[in-house]
Scaffold this motif. Structure first.
Motif, PDB file in Angstrom:
ATOM      1  N   MET A 140       0.716  -1.126  -0.115  1.00  0.00           N
ATOM      2  CA  MET A 140       0.022  -0.163  -0.020  1.00  0.00           C
ATOM      3  C   MET A 140       0.906   1.304  -0.004  1.00  0.00           C
ATOM      4  N   GLU A 141       2.122   1.225   0.330  1.00  0.00           N
ATOM      5  CA  GLU A 141       2.835   2.314   0.594  1.00  0.00           C
ATOM      6  C   GLU A 141       3.276   2.949  -0.842  1.00  0.00           C
ATOM      7  N   HIS A 142       3.191   4.438  -0.836  1.00  0.00           N
ATOM      8  CA  HIS A 142       3.480   4.935  -2.191  1.00  0.00           C
ATOM      9  C   HIS A 142       4.602   6.208  -1.765  1.00  0.00           C
ATOM     10  N   LYS A 143       5.065   6.342  -0.727  1.00  0.00           N
ATOM     11  CA  LYS A 143       6.351   7.267  -0.235  1.00  0.00           C
ATOM     12  C   LYS A 143       7.599   6.613  -0.433  1.00  0.00           C
ATOM     13  N   ILE A 144       8.464   7.091  -1.039  1.00  0.00           N
ATOM     14  CA  ILE A 144       9.620   6.669  -1.437  1.00  0.00           C
ATOM     15  C   ILE A 144      10.521   6.379  -0.149  1.00  0.00           C
ATOM     16  N   ALA A 145      10.507   7.330   0.647  1.00  0.00           N
ATOM     17  CA  ALA A 145      11.354   7.097   2.022  1.00  0.00           C
ATOM     18  C   ALA A 145      10.895   5.929   2.815  1.00  0.00           C
ATOM     19  N   LEU A 146       9.391   5.791   2.916  1.00  0.00           N
ATOM     20  CA  LEU A 146       9.109   4.737   3.787  1.00  0.00           C
ATOM     21  C   LEU A 146       9.256   3.472   2.846  1.00  0.00           C
ATOM     22  N   ARG A 147       8.988   3.394   1.477  1.00  0.00           N
ATOM     23  CA  ARG A 147       9.285   2.146   0.814  1.00  0.00           C
ATOM     24  C   ARG A 147      10.708   1.704   1.112  1.00  0.00           C
ATOM     25  N   ARG A 148      11.820   2.481   1.056  1.00  0.00           N
ATOM     26  CA  ARG A 148      13.111   2.371   1.181  1.00  0.00           C
ATOM     27  C   ARG A 148      13.304   1.653   2.513  1.00  0.00           C
ATOM     28  N   LEU A 172       4.592 -11.883  -1.663  1.00  0.00           N
ATOM     29  CA  LEU A 172       5.992 -11.449  -1.429  1.00  0.00           C
ATOM     30  C   LEU A 172       6.360 -11.202  -3.029  1.00  0.00           C
ATOM     31  N   LEU A 173       5.998 -11.930  -3.945  1.00  0.00           N
ATOM     32  CA  LEU A 173       6.464 -11.903  -5.180  1.00  0.00           C
ATOM     33  C   LEU A 173       5.752 -10.639  -5.892  1.00  0.00           C
ATOM     34  N   ARG A 174       4.446 -10.193  -5.387  1.00  0.00           N
ATOM     35  CA  ARG A 174       3.892  -9.001  -6.005  1.00  0.00           C
ATOM     36  C   ARG A 174       4.626  -7.903  -5.585  1.00  0.00           C
ATOM     37  N   VAL A 175       5.060  -7.788  -4.201  1.00  0.00           N
ATOM     38  CA  VAL A 175       5.881  -6.654  -3.756  1.00  0.00           C
ATOM     39  C   VAL A 175       7.174  -6.729  -4.512  1.00  0.00           C
ATOM     40  N   ILE A 176       7.849  -7.884  -4.768  1.00  0.00           N
ATOM     41  CA  ILE A 176       9.059  -7.622  -5.589  1.00  0.00           C
ATOM     42  C   ILE A 176       8.885  -7.346  -6.893  1.00  0.00           C
ATOM     43  N   VAL A 177       7.874  -7.709  -7.658  1.00  0.00           N
ATOM     44  CA  VAL A 177       7.667  -7.132  -9.083  1.00  0.00           C
ATOM     45  C   VAL A 177       7.479  -5.876  -8.891  1.00  0.00           C
ATOM     46  N   GLY A 178       6.521  -5.311  -8.281  1.00  0.00           N
ATOM     47  CA  GLY A 178       6.057  -4.020  -8.018  1.00  0.00           C
ATOM     48  C   GLY A 178       7.372  -2.949  -7.877  1.00  0.00           C
ATOM     49  N   TYR A 179       8.130  -3.384  -6.670  1.00  0.00           N
ATOM     50  CA  TYR A 179       9.378  -2.535  -6.377  1.00  0.00           C
ATOM     51  C   TYR A 179      10.552  -2.437  -7.438  1.00  0.00           C
ATOM     52  N   LEU A 180      10.539  -3.431  -7.985  1.00  0.00           N
ATOM     53  CA  LEU A 180      11.781  -3.592  -9.233  1.00  0.00           C
ATOM     54  C   LEU A 180      11.353  -2.520 -10.132  1.00  0.00           C
ATOM     55  N   CYS A 193      17.883  -4.044  -2.526  1.00  0.00           N
ATOM     56  CA  CYS A 193      17.535  -4.826  -1.463  1.00  0.00           C
ATOM     57  C   CYS A 193      16.386  -5.613  -1.763  1.00  0.00           C
ATOM     58  N   ILE A 194      15.740  -5.379  -2.724  1.00  0.00           N
ATOM     59  CA  ILE A 194      14.676  -6.287  -3.322  1.00  0.00           C
ATOM     60  C   ILE A 194      15.261  -7.410  -4.224  1.00  0.00           C
ATOM     61  N   PRO A 214       7.761 -16.543 -15.826  1.00  0.00           N
ATOM     62  CA  PRO A 214       7.533 -15.716 -16.659  1.00  0.00           C
ATOM     63  C   PRO A 214       7.383 -14.256 -16.018  1.00  0.00           C
ATOM     64  N   LEU A 215       6.566 -14.265 -15.121  1.00  0.00           N
ATOM     65  CA  LEU A 215       6.430 -12.975 -14.303  1.00  0.00           C
ATOM     66  C   LEU A 215       7.901 -12.584 -14.023  1.00  0.00           C
ATOM     67  N   LEU A 216       8.699 -13.273 -13.049  1.00  0.00           N
ATOM     68  CA  LEU A 216       9.964 -12.892 -12.711  1.00  0.00           C
ATOM     69  C   LEU A 216      10.792 -12.582 -13.633  1.00  0.00           C
ATOM     70  N   LEU A 217      11.200 -13.385 -15.068  1.00  0.00           N
ATOM     71  CA  LEU A 217      11.602 -13.012 -16.039  1.00  0.00           C
ATOM     72  C   LEU A 217      11.604 -11.678 -16.545  1.00  0.00           C
ATOM     73  N   LYS A 218      10.440 -11.354 -16.689  1.00  0.00           N
ATOM     74  CA  LYS A 218       9.902 -10.324 -17.411  1.00  0.00           C
ATOM     75  C   LYS A 218      10.409  -8.848 -16.422  1.00  0.00           C
ATOM     76  N   ALA A 219      10.191  -9.286 -15.213  1.00  0.00           N
ATOM     77  CA  ALA A 219      10.275  -8.155 -14.293  1.00  0.00           C
ATOM     78  C   ALA A 219      11.912  -7.784 -14.242  1.00  0.00           C
ATOM     79  N   LEU A 220      12.790  -8.780 -14.385  1.00  0.00           N
ATOM     80  CA  LEU A 220      14.215  -8.914 -14.443  1.00  0.00           C
ATOM     81  C   LEU A 220      14.775  -8.143 -15.816  1.00  0.00           C
ATOM     82  N   LEU A 221      14.262  -8.394 -16.757  1.00  0.00           N
ATOM     83  CA  LEU A 221      14.705  -8.065 -17.944  1.00  0.00           C
ATOM     84  C   LEU A 221      14.257  -6.607 -18.097  1.00  0.00           C
ATOM     85  N   LYS A 222      13.025  -6.129 -17.707  1.00  0.00           N
ATOM     86  CA  LYS A 222      12.611  -4.719 -17.652  1.00  0.00           C
ATOM     87  C   LYS A 222      13.555  -3.829 -16.848  1.00  0.00           C
TER      88      LYS A 222
END
Length: 288
Positions: A140-148, A172-180, A193-194, A214-222
Protein backbone atom coordinates in the motif's frame (compact mmCIF):
# COMPACT_ATOMS: atom_id res chain seq x y z
CA UNK A 1 9.50 9.14 28.80
CA UNK A 2 7.89 9.36 32.27
CA UNK A 3 8.55 13.10 32.37
CA UNK A 4 6.83 13.50 29.01
CA UNK A 5 3.77 11.59 30.21
CA UNK A 6 3.64 13.66 33.41
CA UNK A 7 3.84 16.82 31.33
CA UNK A 8 0.96 15.66 29.16
CA UNK A 9 -1.17 14.83 32.20
CA UNK A 10 -0.40 18.21 33.76
CA UNK A 11 -1.52 20.02 30.62
CA UNK A 12 -4.66 17.87 30.54
CA UNK A 13 -5.53 18.91 34.10
CA UNK A 14 -4.99 22.55 33.26
CA UNK A 15 -7.36 22.21 30.35
CA UNK A 16 -10.06 20.48 32.41
CA UNK A 17 -9.85 23.19 35.10
CA UNK A 18 -10.06 26.11 32.73
CA UNK A 19 -12.62 24.47 30.45
CA UNK A 20 -10.93 25.88 27.31
CA UNK A 21 -7.70 24.50 25.87
CA UNK A 22 -4.87 26.90 25.21
CA UNK A 23 -4.15 27.83 21.57
CA UNK A 24 -0.95 25.72 21.60
CA UNK A 25 -2.46 22.75 23.44
CA UNK A 26 -2.88 20.54 20.37
CA UNK A 27 0.64 21.24 19.17
CA UNK A 28 2.05 20.56 22.64
CA UNK A 29 0.21 17.23 22.86
CA UNK A 30 1.48 16.29 19.39
CA UNK A 31 5.07 17.08 20.43
CA UNK A 32 4.79 15.03 23.61
CA UNK A 33 3.08 12.20 21.72
CA UNK A 34 5.69 11.91 18.98
CA UNK A 35 8.57 12.15 21.44
CA UNK A 36 7.01 9.38 23.53
CA UNK A 37 6.72 7.08 20.50
CA UNK A 38 10.35 7.67 19.56
CA UNK A 39 11.46 7.09 23.14
CA UNK A 40 9.56 3.79 23.27
CA UNK A 41 11.22 2.62 20.05
CA UNK A 42 14.67 3.52 21.35
CA UNK A 43 13.94 1.74 24.64
CA UNK A 44 13.13 -1.41 22.66
CA UNK A 45 16.37 -0.93 20.73
CA UNK A 46 18.34 -0.77 23.99
CA UNK A 47 16.77 -3.98 25.32
CA UNK A 48 17.36 -5.93 22.13
CA UNK A 49 20.95 -4.68 21.89
CA UNK A 50 21.54 -6.16 25.33
CA UNK A 51 20.01 -9.44 24.15
CA UNK A 52 22.27 -9.40 21.08
CA UNK A 53 25.33 -9.49 23.33
CA UNK A 54 24.60 -13.15 24.04
CA UNK A 55 23.47 -12.81 27.66
CA UNK A 56 21.79 -16.17 28.29
CA UNK A 57 20.32 -15.05 31.59
CA UNK A 58 18.66 -12.07 29.95
CA UNK A 59 17.11 -14.27 27.26
CA UNK A 60 15.85 -16.76 29.85
CA UNK A 61 14.55 -13.89 31.98
CA UNK A 62 12.68 -12.41 29.04
CA UNK A 63 10.98 -15.73 28.42
CA UNK A 64 10.22 -16.34 32.08
CA UNK A 65 8.27 -13.14 32.57
CA UNK A 66 7.02 -13.07 28.93
CA UNK A 67 8.57 -9.64 28.56
CA UNK A 68 9.75 -10.63 25.10
CA UNK A 69 6.15 -10.84 23.88
CA UNK A 70 5.31 -7.52 25.51
CA UNK A 71 8.24 -5.80 23.82
CA UNK A 72 7.43 -7.39 20.46
CA UNK A 73 3.78 -6.37 20.72
CA UNK A 74 4.70 -2.77 21.48
CA UNK A 75 7.27 -2.65 18.69
CA UNK A 76 4.69 -3.98 16.21
CA UNK A 77 2.26 -1.32 17.41
CA UNK A 78 4.89 1.38 16.96
CA UNK A 79 5.79 0.16 13.45
CA UNK A 80 2.39 -0.80 12.07
CA UNK A 81 -0.17 0.94 14.28
CA UNK A 82 -2.81 3.11 12.65
CA UNK A 83 -1.26 6.31 13.90
CA UNK A 84 -1.87 9.25 11.57
CA UNK A 85 -0.61 12.13 13.67
CA UNK A 86 3.08 11.60 13.02
CA UNK A 87 5.00 12.89 10.05
CA UNK A 88 6.55 10.72 7.33
CA UNK A 89 10.04 11.68 8.48
CA UNK A 90 9.32 10.55 12.04
CA UNK A 91 7.69 7.34 10.80
CA UNK A 92 10.86 6.59 8.79
CA UNK A 93 13.01 7.10 11.89
CA UNK A 94 10.75 4.84 13.95
CA UNK A 95 10.87 2.07 11.32
CA UNK A 96 14.66 2.25 11.14
CA UNK A 97 14.84 1.86 14.93
CA UNK A 98 12.02 -0.59 15.66
CA UNK A 99 12.24 -3.07 12.77
CA UNK A 100 15.82 -4.21 13.63
CA UNK A 101 14.62 -4.71 17.21
CA UNK A 102 11.87 -7.03 16.03
CA UNK A 103 14.35 -9.00 13.94
CA UNK A 104 16.65 -9.41 16.95
CA UNK A 105 13.76 -10.70 19.06
CA UNK A 106 12.85 -13.50 16.64
CA UNK A 107 15.31 -16.07 18.11
CA UNK A 108 13.73 -15.52 21.53
CA UNK A 109 10.16 -15.56 20.25
CA UNK A 110 10.60 -18.50 17.87
CA UNK A 111 8.39 -21.45 18.74
CA UNK A 112 9.54 -25.04 18.46
CA UNK A 113 8.46 -26.76 15.23
CA UNK A 114 5.32 -28.89 15.63
CA UNK A 115 5.76 -32.62 16.16
CA UNK A 116 4.68 -35.10 13.52
CA UNK A 117 0.90 -35.13 13.43
CA UNK A 118 0.60 -31.98 15.56
CA UNK A 119 -1.44 -29.10 14.15
CA UNK A 120 -0.11 -25.57 14.23
CA UNK A 121 -2.15 -22.74 12.79
CA UNK A 122 -0.46 -20.62 10.10
CA UNK A 123 0.47 -17.18 11.28
CA UNK A 124 1.04 -18.15 14.92
CA UNK A 125 4.78 -17.66 14.66
CA UNK A 126 5.76 -14.00 15.36
CA UNK A 127 8.06 -13.84 12.33
CA UNK A 128 5.16 -14.85 10.07
CA UNK A 129 2.97 -12.19 11.64
CA UNK A 130 5.61 -9.51 11.10
CA UNK A 131 6.14 -10.65 7.50
CA UNK A 132 2.40 -10.35 6.83
CA UNK A 133 2.36 -6.84 8.29
CA UNK A 134 5.47 -5.73 6.39
CA UNK A 135 4.17 -7.02 3.04
CA UNK A 136 0.73 -5.49 3.62
CA UNK A 137 2.26 -2.07 4.30
CA UNK A 138 4.74 -2.38 1.44
CA UNK A 139 1.94 -3.09 -1.04
CA UNK A 140 0.00 0.00 0.00
CA UNK A 141 2.95 2.35 0.55
CA UNK A 142 3.67 4.98 -2.12
CA UNK A 143 6.10 7.26 -0.28
CA UNK A 144 9.68 6.66 -1.43
CA UNK A 145 11.30 7.12 2.01
CA UNK A 146 9.00 4.62 3.72
CA UNK A 147 9.29 2.13 0.84
CA UNK A 148 13.06 2.34 1.23
CA UNK A 149 12.85 1.68 4.99
CA UNK A 150 10.67 -1.39 4.53
CA UNK A 151 12.83 -2.76 1.70
CA UNK A 152 16.05 -2.27 3.67
CA UNK A 153 15.04 -4.90 6.25
CA UNK A 154 13.12 -7.26 3.97
CA UNK A 155 16.19 -9.44 3.14
CA UNK A 156 16.91 -9.99 6.83
CA UNK A 157 13.27 -10.84 7.51
CA UNK A 158 13.20 -13.25 4.58
CA UNK A 159 16.42 -14.86 5.83
CA UNK A 160 14.90 -15.32 9.29
CA UNK A 161 11.90 -17.09 7.78
CA UNK A 162 13.95 -19.46 5.66
CA UNK A 163 11.82 -22.10 3.98
CA UNK A 164 8.71 -20.73 5.70
CA UNK A 165 8.79 -17.90 3.18
CA UNK A 166 6.65 -20.14 0.93
CA UNK A 167 3.69 -19.18 3.14
CA UNK A 168 3.95 -15.62 1.81
CA UNK A 169 4.98 -16.31 -1.80
CA UNK A 170 1.99 -14.76 -3.57
CA UNK A 171 2.14 -11.43 -1.78
CA UNK A 172 5.95 -11.37 -1.59
CA UNK A 173 6.32 -11.78 -5.36
CA UNK A 174 3.77 -9.01 -5.95
CA UNK A 175 5.89 -6.72 -3.77
CA UNK A 176 9.14 -7.78 -5.49
CA UNK A 177 7.79 -7.16 -9.00
CA UNK A 178 6.16 -3.86 -8.03
CA UNK A 179 9.24 -2.48 -6.28
CA UNK A 180 11.61 -3.46 -9.11
CA UNK A 181 9.64 -1.19 -11.44
CA UNK A 182 10.19 2.02 -9.44
CA UNK A 183 13.44 3.96 -9.15
CA UNK A 184 13.97 5.38 -5.65
CA UNK A 185 16.90 7.70 -6.29
CA UNK A 186 20.57 7.62 -7.30
CA UNK A 187 21.53 5.06 -4.63
CA UNK A 188 18.76 2.63 -5.67
CA UNK A 189 18.61 1.20 -2.14
CA UNK A 190 15.13 -0.24 -2.60
CA UNK A 191 15.88 -2.11 -5.83
CA UNK A 192 19.15 -3.52 -4.50
CA UNK A 193 17.45 -4.82 -1.36
CA UNK A 194 14.58 -6.29 -3.39
CA UNK A 195 17.05 -8.13 -5.66
CA UNK A 196 18.75 -9.56 -2.57
CA UNK A 197 15.34 -10.65 -1.26
CA UNK A 198 14.53 -12.31 -4.59
CA UNK A 199 17.79 -14.25 -4.56
CA UNK A 200 17.05 -15.61 -1.10
CA UNK A 201 13.47 -16.44 -2.06
CA UNK A 202 14.62 -18.44 -5.09
CA UNK A 203 17.11 -20.38 -2.93
CA UNK A 204 14.61 -21.26 -0.22
CA UNK A 205 11.42 -21.68 -2.27
CA UNK A 206 12.84 -23.06 -5.52
CA UNK A 207 10.11 -25.72 -6.01
CA UNK A 208 7.53 -22.93 -6.27
CA UNK A 209 9.55 -20.80 -8.69
CA UNK A 210 8.98 -22.51 -12.11
CA UNK A 211 5.30 -21.53 -12.06
CA UNK A 212 6.31 -17.86 -11.56
CA UNK A 213 9.15 -17.85 -14.08
CA UNK A 214 7.43 -15.71 -16.80
CA UNK A 215 6.52 -13.04 -14.23
CA UNK A 216 9.99 -12.85 -12.68
CA UNK A 217 11.84 -13.06 -16.01
CA UNK A 218 9.85 -10.15 -17.41
CA UNK A 219 10.47 -8.02 -14.31
CA UNK A 220 14.23 -8.67 -14.31
CA UNK A 221 14.68 -7.98 -18.03
CA UNK A 222 12.68 -4.77 -17.72
CA UNK A 223 14.90 -3.68 -14.81
CA UNK A 224 18.08 -4.43 -16.75
CA UNK A 225 16.80 -2.54 -19.79
CA UNK A 226 15.78 0.47 -17.69
CA UNK A 227 19.16 0.84 -15.97
CA UNK A 228 21.21 0.39 -19.17
CA UNK A 229 19.16 1.97 -21.95
CA UNK A 230 17.00 4.61 -20.27
CA UNK A 231 18.55 8.06 -19.61
CA UNK A 232 18.56 8.13 -15.79
CA UNK A 233 20.98 9.81 -13.40
CA UNK A 234 22.29 6.62 -11.76
CA UNK A 235 25.98 6.42 -10.78
CA UNK A 236 27.97 3.78 -12.62
CA UNK A 237 28.79 1.68 -9.50
CA UNK A 238 25.08 1.52 -8.62
CA UNK A 239 24.20 0.50 -12.18
CA UNK A 240 26.80 -2.27 -12.05
CA UNK A 241 25.45 -3.47 -8.70
CA UNK A 242 21.92 -3.62 -10.10
CA UNK A 243 23.06 -5.53 -13.19
CA UNK A 244 25.08 -7.98 -11.07
CA UNK A 245 22.11 -8.56 -8.77
CA UNK A 246 19.72 -9.09 -11.67
CA UNK A 247 22.19 -11.42 -13.43
CA UNK A 248 22.55 -13.50 -10.27
CA UNK A 249 18.75 -13.79 -10.08
CA UNK A 250 18.65 -14.98 -13.71
CA UNK A 251 21.32 -17.60 -13.00
CA UNK A 252 19.41 -18.89 -9.97
CA UNK A 253 16.18 -18.98 -11.97
CA UNK A 254 17.83 -20.93 -14.76
CA UNK A 255 19.27 -23.51 -12.35
CA UNK A 256 15.97 -24.19 -10.62
CA UNK A 257 13.97 -24.18 -13.88
CA UNK A 258 16.13 -26.69 -15.82
CA UNK A 259 17.54 -24.26 -18.38
CA UNK A 260 14.26 -22.55 -19.30
CA UNK A 261 15.83 -19.10 -18.83
CA UNK A 262 18.59 -19.82 -21.37
CA UNK A 263 16.01 -20.96 -23.89
CA UNK A 264 13.92 -17.82 -23.33
CA UNK A 265 16.93 -15.48 -23.69
CA UNK A 266 18.25 -16.82 -27.00
CA UNK A 267 16.79 -14.09 -29.19
CA UNK A 268 17.02 -11.17 -26.75
CA UNK A 269 20.60 -9.96 -27.55
CA UNK A 270 19.60 -9.42 -31.19
CA UNK A 271 16.85 -7.03 -30.07
CA UNK A 272 19.11 -4.83 -27.92
CA UNK A 273 22.69 -3.91 -28.74
CA UNK A 274 23.54 -2.22 -25.41
CA UNK A 275 26.95 -3.72 -24.49
CA UNK A 276 26.40 -4.06 -20.73
CA UNK A 277 23.04 -5.78 -21.18
CA UNK A 278 24.43 -8.13 -23.82
CA UNK A 279 27.34 -8.98 -21.51
CA UNK A 280 24.98 -9.90 -18.65
CA UNK A 281 22.81 -12.06 -20.89
CA UNK A 282 25.91 -13.76 -22.30
CA UNK A 283 27.01 -14.62 -18.77
CA UNK A 284 23.68 -16.38 -18.21
CA UNK A 285 23.95 -18.27 -21.52
CA UNK A 286 27.51 -19.43 -20.79
CA UNK A 287 26.76 -20.65 -17.27
CA UNK A 288 27.07 -24.42 -16.99
Amino acid sequence: MCSLVKELRLRSRRTSCSGTPSPNYRFECYTVHTATITEEARLGQHVTEEARLGETRLRVGLRWITLDYVIALNLKTVCFGKERRISDALQTVILNVALPCLLDLFPVLHKRPPAVGEYQKDGEDPSDQVMQLVLTHMEMEHKIALRRSYARYLPSLQERLGMRVVRHMKRLLRVIVGYLEVCDGPEETTRLCILETLQGTIKYAWPRIPHRLPLLLKALLKLMYDVTCEPVQTPEPVTEALLCGATECLLLLDRCCDGQVKAALKGVPSLCAEPRLVKCLAAVQQDS
